[in-house]
Write a protein that holds these residues in place. Structure first.
Motif, PDB file in Angstrom:
ATOM      1  N   PRO A  15      90.580 -45.166 -66.618  1.00  0.00           N
ATOM      2  CA  PRO A  15      91.417 -44.611 -65.736  1.00  0.00           C
ATOM      3  C   PRO A  15      92.323 -43.345 -66.476  1.00  0.00           C
ATOM      4  O   PRO A  15      92.184 -43.063 -67.754  1.00  0.00           O
ATOM      5  N   ALA A  16      92.754 -42.468 -65.964  1.00  0.00           N
ATOM      6  CA  ALA A  16      93.212 -41.032 -66.196  1.00  0.00           C
ATOM      7  C   ALA A  16      94.334 -41.578 -66.933  1.00  0.00           C
ATOM      8  O   ALA A  16      95.269 -42.618 -66.862  1.00  0.00           O
ATOM      9  N   GLY A  17      94.568 -40.865 -68.130  1.00  0.00           N
ATOM     10  CA  GLY A  17      95.710 -40.922 -68.974  1.00  0.00           C
ATOM     11  C   GLY A  17      95.442 -42.013 -69.993  1.00  0.00           C
ATOM     12  O   GLY A  17      96.521 -42.595 -70.656  1.00  0.00           O
ATOM     13  N   HIS A  18      94.369 -42.752 -70.091  1.00  0.00           N
ATOM     14  CA  HIS A  18      94.116 -43.912 -70.914  1.00  0.00           C
ATOM     15  C   HIS A  18      92.948 -43.567 -71.789  1.00  0.00           C
ATOM     16  O   HIS A  18      92.038 -42.552 -71.470  1.00  0.00           O
ATOM     17  N   VAL A  19      92.706 -44.315 -72.671  1.00  0.00           N
ATOM     18  CA  VAL A  19      91.370 -44.442 -73.583  1.00  0.00           C
ATOM     19  C   VAL A  19      91.093 -45.999 -73.741  1.00  0.00           C
ATOM     20  O   VAL A  19      91.843 -46.824 -73.523  1.00  0.00           O
ATOM     21  N   ALA A  20      89.726 -46.129 -74.016  1.00  0.00           N
ATOM     22  CA  ALA A  20      89.162 -47.487 -74.440  1.00  0.00           C
ATOM     23  C   ALA A  20      89.060 -47.380 -75.965  1.00  0.00           C
ATOM     24  O   ALA A  20      88.406 -46.354 -76.347  1.00  0.00           O
ATOM     25  N   VAL A  21      89.470 -48.445 -76.589  1.00  0.00           N
ATOM     26  CA  VAL A  21      89.220 -48.506 -78.087  1.00  0.00           C
ATOM     27  C   VAL A  21      88.662 -49.703 -78.437  1.00  0.00           C
ATOM     28  O   VAL A  21      88.996 -50.851 -77.888  1.00  0.00           O
ATOM     29  N   LEU A  22      87.731 -49.627 -79.324  1.00  0.00           N
ATOM     30  CA  LEU A  22      86.940 -50.618 -80.039  1.00  0.00           C
ATOM     31  C   LEU A  22      87.255 -50.683 -81.453  1.00  0.00           C
ATOM     32  O   LEU A  22      87.078 -49.629 -82.092  1.00  0.00           O
ATOM     33  N   GLY A  23      87.164 -52.047 -81.952  1.00  0.00           N
ATOM     34  CA  GLY A  23      86.891 -52.078 -83.364  1.00  0.00           C
ATOM     35  C   GLY A  23      85.535 -51.942 -83.756  1.00  0.00           C
ATOM     36  O   GLY A  23      84.575 -52.178 -83.121  1.00  0.00           O
ATOM     37  N   ASP A  24      85.382 -51.551 -85.306  1.00  0.00           N
ATOM     38  CA  ASP A  24      83.681 -51.234 -85.505  1.00  0.00           C
ATOM     39  C   ASP A  24      83.198 -52.683 -85.973  1.00  0.00           C
ATOM     40  O   ASP A  24      81.998 -52.669 -86.193  1.00  0.00           O
ATOM     41  N   ASN A  25      84.033 -53.802 -85.936  1.00  0.00           N
ATOM     42  CA  ASN A  25      83.362 -55.098 -86.205  1.00  0.00           C
ATOM     43  C   ASN A  25      83.827 -55.798 -84.892  1.00  0.00           C
ATOM     44  O   ASN A  25      84.801 -56.561 -85.044  1.00  0.00           O
ATOM     45  N   PRO A  26      83.185 -55.952 -83.914  1.00  0.00           N
ATOM     46  CA  PRO A  26      83.572 -56.215 -82.477  1.00  0.00           C
ATOM     47  C   PRO A  26      83.762 -57.854 -82.388  1.00  0.00           C
ATOM     48  O   PRO A  26      84.574 -58.252 -81.725  1.00  0.00           O
ATOM     49  N   ALA A  27      83.224 -58.546 -83.469  1.00  0.00           N
ATOM     50  CA  ALA A  27      83.373 -59.963 -83.478  1.00  0.00           C
ATOM     51  C   ALA A  27      84.841 -60.314 -84.023  1.00  0.00           C
ATOM     52  O   ALA A  27      85.249 -61.432 -83.550  1.00  0.00           O
ATOM     53  N   GLN A  28      85.344 -59.519 -84.541  1.00  0.00           N
ATOM     54  CA  GLN A  28      86.611 -59.885 -85.086  1.00  0.00           C
ATOM     55  C   GLN A  28      87.803 -58.673 -84.856  1.00  0.00           C
ATOM     56  O   GLN A  28      88.389 -58.335 -85.703  1.00  0.00           O
ATOM     57  N   SER A  29      87.818 -58.303 -83.734  1.00  0.00           N
ATOM     58  CA  SER A  29      88.491 -57.195 -83.221  1.00  0.00           C
ATOM     59  C   SER A  29      89.352 -57.287 -82.115  1.00  0.00           C
ATOM     60  O   SER A  29      88.910 -57.779 -80.998  1.00  0.00           O
ATOM     61  N   LEU A  30      90.572 -56.990 -82.249  1.00  0.00           N
ATOM     62  CA  LEU A  30      91.624 -57.226 -81.087  1.00  0.00           C
ATOM     63  C   LEU A  30      91.485 -55.852 -80.462  1.00  0.00           C
ATOM     64  O   LEU A  30      92.073 -54.778 -81.186  1.00  0.00           O
ATOM     65  N   ASP A  31      90.989 -55.457 -79.606  1.00  0.00           N
ATOM     66  CA  ASP A  31      90.781 -54.016 -79.100  1.00  0.00           C
ATOM     67  C   ASP A  31      90.823 -54.031 -77.439  1.00  0.00           C
ATOM     68  O   ASP A  31      91.625 -55.003 -76.737  1.00  0.00           O
ATOM     69  N   SER A  32      90.244 -52.947 -76.687  1.00  0.00           N
ATOM     70  CA  SER A  32      90.433 -52.827 -75.218  1.00  0.00           C
ATOM     71  C   SER A  32      89.799 -53.953 -74.554  1.00  0.00           C
ATOM     72  O   SER A  32      90.168 -54.343 -73.372  1.00  0.00           O
ATOM     73  N   ARG A  33      88.998 -54.796 -74.935  1.00  0.00           N
ATOM     74  CA  ARG A  33      88.289 -55.896 -74.352  1.00  0.00           C
ATOM     75  C   ARG A  33      89.340 -56.875 -74.256  1.00  0.00           C
ATOM     76  O   ARG A  33      89.507 -57.825 -73.239  1.00  0.00           O
TER      77      ARG A  33
END
Length: 171
Positions: A120-138
């Protein structure tokens, strides 16, 4: 008895005239140091990585130098943002700030598994480099751009010296 040699006075200025000049010089130095300190506090942030979410790029305990944000972060930038979940809420991290990589910017294609095709406009999606152990946009959803407070530019070594950061779009 031989008289002791008296110290010679410098010609030109009297010792009394040097005092005010020294005070003015000290005041100028303190003012410049204060201005530099304020500029650094307004433009630079040092954060500590907590947890394994950014491995292999950053390890738990790494200290990062970040430039406070003046524009929207770009895809691939490592950013520092305010944790949208309150501290202590189940599924939250230990601190008020998180460090992640921008996977997609406003109006860009959303990463897989986000439930929508476009950020969406005005937002970003963020991900950790270690997806198995990351609290991120997912888990957190899209992050408002105004919650992004800084873009990482360097990792500091154990002695506090800034090192080049791999994966950052900064020089």
């Amino acid at each position: 008895m031989i008289p002791a040699a008296l110290p010679r006075r410098r010609q030109g200025r009297s010792p009394v005239a040097e005092g005010p000049h020294m005070l003015i010089a000290a005041a100028v130095i303190l003012a410049v140091a204060g201005a530099v300190t304020l500029w650094i506090r307004a433009n630079v942030l040092v954060v500590v990585v907590r947890g394994p979410s950014m491995r292999p790029t950053y390890d738990d305990g790494d200290r990062l130098v970040a430039r406070r944000r003046r524009s929207a972060p770009g895809r691939g930038d490592v950013v520092v943002f305010r944790n949208p979940r309150a501290h202590g809420v189940p599924g939250s991290s230990d601190g008020p700030l998180l460090v992640k990589r921008v996977a997609a910017g406003p109006a860009g294609p959303a990463p897989e598994g986000m439930g929508t095709a476009v950020v969406p406009a005005g937002h970003v999606a963020v991900l950790g480099d270690n997806p198995a152990q990351s609290l991120d946009s997912r888990h957190l959803g899209f992050i408002p751009v105004e919650n992004v407070i800084a873009v990482v530019v360097r990792r500091m070594d154990t002695h506090g010296r800034a090192l080049r950061t791999s994966g950052s779009s900064e020089p």
